[in-house]
Design a protein around this motif. Structure first.
Motif, PDB file in Angstrom:
ATOM      1  N   VAL A   1       0.931  -1.327  -0.025  1.00 15.32           N
ATOM      2  CA  VAL A   1       0.009   0.140   0.084  1.00 15.32           C
ATOM      3  C   VAL A   1       1.019   1.257  -0.088  1.00 15.32           C
ATOM      4  O   VAL A   1       0.619   2.263  -0.877  1.00 15.32           O
ATOM      5  CB  VAL A   1      -0.973  -0.067   1.232  1.00 15.32           C
ATOM      6  CG1 VAL A   1      -1.453   1.485   1.130  1.00 15.32           C
ATOM      7  CG2 VAL A   1      -2.020  -1.140   1.105  1.00 15.32           C
ATOM      8  N   ILE A   2       2.003   1.174   0.732  1.00  8.97           N
ATOM      9  CA  ILE A   2       2.735   2.453   0.764  1.00  8.97           C
ATOM     10  C   ILE A   2       3.277   2.605  -0.684  1.00  8.97           C
ATOM     11  O   ILE A   2       3.435   3.886  -1.117  1.00  8.97           O
ATOM     12  CB  ILE A   2       4.012   2.175   1.634  1.00  8.97           C
ATOM     13  CG1 ILE A   2       3.584   2.419   3.003  1.00  8.97           C
ATOM     14  CG2 ILE A   2       5.128   2.948   1.404  1.00  8.97           C
ATOM     15  CD1 ILE A   2       4.687   1.597   4.154  1.00  8.97           C
ATOM     16  N   GLY A   3       3.739   1.697  -1.480  1.00  8.17           N
ATOM     17  CA  GLY A   3       4.313   1.829  -2.654  1.00  8.17           C
ATOM     18  C   GLY A   3       3.128   2.342  -3.658  1.00  8.17           C
ATOM     19  O   GLY A   3       3.231   3.020  -4.416  1.00  8.17           O
ATOM     20  N   GLU A   4       1.797   1.695  -3.373  1.00  9.79           N
ATOM     21  CA  GLU A   4       0.767   2.157  -4.532  1.00  9.79           C
ATOM     22  C   GLU A   4       0.454   3.514  -4.118  1.00  9.79           C
ATOM     23  O   GLU A   4       0.002   4.281  -5.259  1.00  9.79           O
ATOM     24  CB  GLU A   4      -0.602   1.310  -4.118  1.00  9.79           C
ATOM     25  CG  GLU A   4      -0.351  -0.308  -4.579  1.00  9.79           C
ATOM     26  CD  GLU A   4      -1.395  -0.887  -3.944  1.00  9.79           C
ATOM     27  OE1 GLU A   4      -1.742  -2.155  -4.854  1.00  9.79           O
ATOM     28  OE2 GLU A   4      -1.837  -0.713  -3.062  1.00  9.79           O
ATOM     29  N   ILE A   5       0.194   4.011  -3.284  1.00  9.28           N
ATOM     30  CA  ILE A   5      -0.170   5.452  -2.519  1.00  9.28           C
ATOM     31  C   ILE A   5       0.901   6.383  -3.439  1.00  9.28           C
ATOM     32  O   ILE A   5       0.487   7.423  -3.909  1.00  9.28           O
ATOM     33  CB  ILE A   5      -0.030   5.674  -1.222  1.00  9.28           C
ATOM     34  CG1 ILE A   5      -1.119   4.806  -0.668  1.00  9.28           C
ATOM     35  CG2 ILE A   5      -0.151   7.029  -0.959  1.00  9.28           C
ATOM     36  CD1 ILE A   5      -2.622   5.227  -0.747  1.00  9.28           C
ATOM     37  N   ALA A   6       2.214   6.068  -3.507  1.00  3.16           N
ATOM     38  CA  ALA A   6       3.119   6.755  -4.336  1.00  3.16           C
ATOM     39  C   ALA A   6       3.425   6.527  -5.608  1.00  3.16           C
ATOM     40  O   ALA A   6       3.466   7.347  -6.403  1.00  3.16           O
ATOM     41  CB  ALA A   6       4.489   6.600  -3.374  1.00  3.16           C
ATOM     42  N   VAL A   7       3.222   5.204  -5.990  1.00  2.00           N
ATOM     43  CA  VAL A   7       3.769   4.819  -7.572  1.00  2.00           C
ATOM     44  C   VAL A   7       2.751   5.221  -8.395  1.00  2.00           C
ATOM     45  O   VAL A   7       2.927   5.902  -9.412  1.00  2.00           O
ATOM     46  CB  VAL A   7       4.076   3.533  -7.590  1.00  2.00           C
ATOM     47  CG1 VAL A   7       3.886   2.801  -8.957  1.00  2.00           C
ATOM     48  CG2 VAL A   7       5.359   3.125  -6.706  1.00  2.00           C
ATOM     49  N   LEU A   8       1.204   5.112  -7.947  1.00  2.00           N
ATOM     50  CA  LEU A   8       0.268   5.345  -9.151  1.00  2.00           C
ATOM     51  C   LEU A   8       0.199   6.848  -9.382  1.00  2.00           C
ATOM     52  O   LEU A   8       0.284   7.056 -10.588  1.00  2.00           O
ATOM     53  CB  LEU A   8      -0.998   4.709  -8.537  1.00  2.00           C
ATOM     54  CG  LEU A   8      -2.204   4.775  -9.600  1.00  2.00           C
ATOM     55  CD1 LEU A   8      -1.710   4.042 -10.794  1.00  2.00           C
ATOM     56  CD2 LEU A   8      -3.457   4.255  -9.003  1.00  2.00           C
TER      57      LEU A   8
END
Length: 165
Positions: free
Chosen positions: A121-128
């Protein structure tokens, strides 16, 4: 070309809705088995933050191009998300639900991280947002997510420590 952006946002929206339904079913089943919810007071804030993130992406990114590199990073995160869901099966929820009779999960990605779902989720919140060229949006929601996860992980770790003890 707008369709890749719309397709990606539609995918994420449908995925999140499906996960909420899956989590609701799992939560009900776990509670029926004697589980209990821990620290529910932060949950509405987490839902609001995720909803604002998604609505903000629809408002700001629907007509922007998608970076192939960031899209590929996002897809790697999706495969990790599936791994987490497949590992936890009926124990995966969006709430902190503790089933006292159940052993901690130590297989799959849990061999490597205590909270692999949160890492995803940490990655998704930033990456998208970065896939749409929105670095400030990524930063703002990463900071909001960090604040919520700080509360959530502390509560979850304390609850899990009681179960193991």
């Amino acid at each position: 070309m707008v369709w890749p952006s719309i397709a990606l946002l539609t995918f994420v929206t449908l995925q999140r809705l499906a996960e909420l339904l899956h989590a609701r079913r799992n939560t009900a089943a776990l509670l029926a088995q004697g589980a209990r919810e821990i620290a529910p007071e932060h949950y509405p804030y987490m839902v609001a933050m995720h909803a604002a993130w998604l609505v903000g992406l629809w408002l700001l990114a629907a007509d922007r191009p998608v970076s192939l590199i960031w899209f590929l990073v996002f897809m790697v995160l999706q495969s990790l998300r599936v791994w987490v869901l497949a590992t936890l099966k009926g124990r995966w929820t969006t709430r902190i639900i503790v089933l006292p009779s159940a052993a901690l999960v130590t297989r799959g990605p849990y061999r490597f991280l205590s909270h692999p779902n949160y890492a995803v989720v940490i990655g998704e919140i930033a990456v998208l947002p970065l896939a749409f060229g929105l670095p400030l949006f990524a930063l703002i929601f990463s900071l909001l997510n960090a604040a919520i996860l700080t509360i959530r992980i502390r509560a979850e770790n304390a609850a899990l420590k009681q179960v193991v003890a």
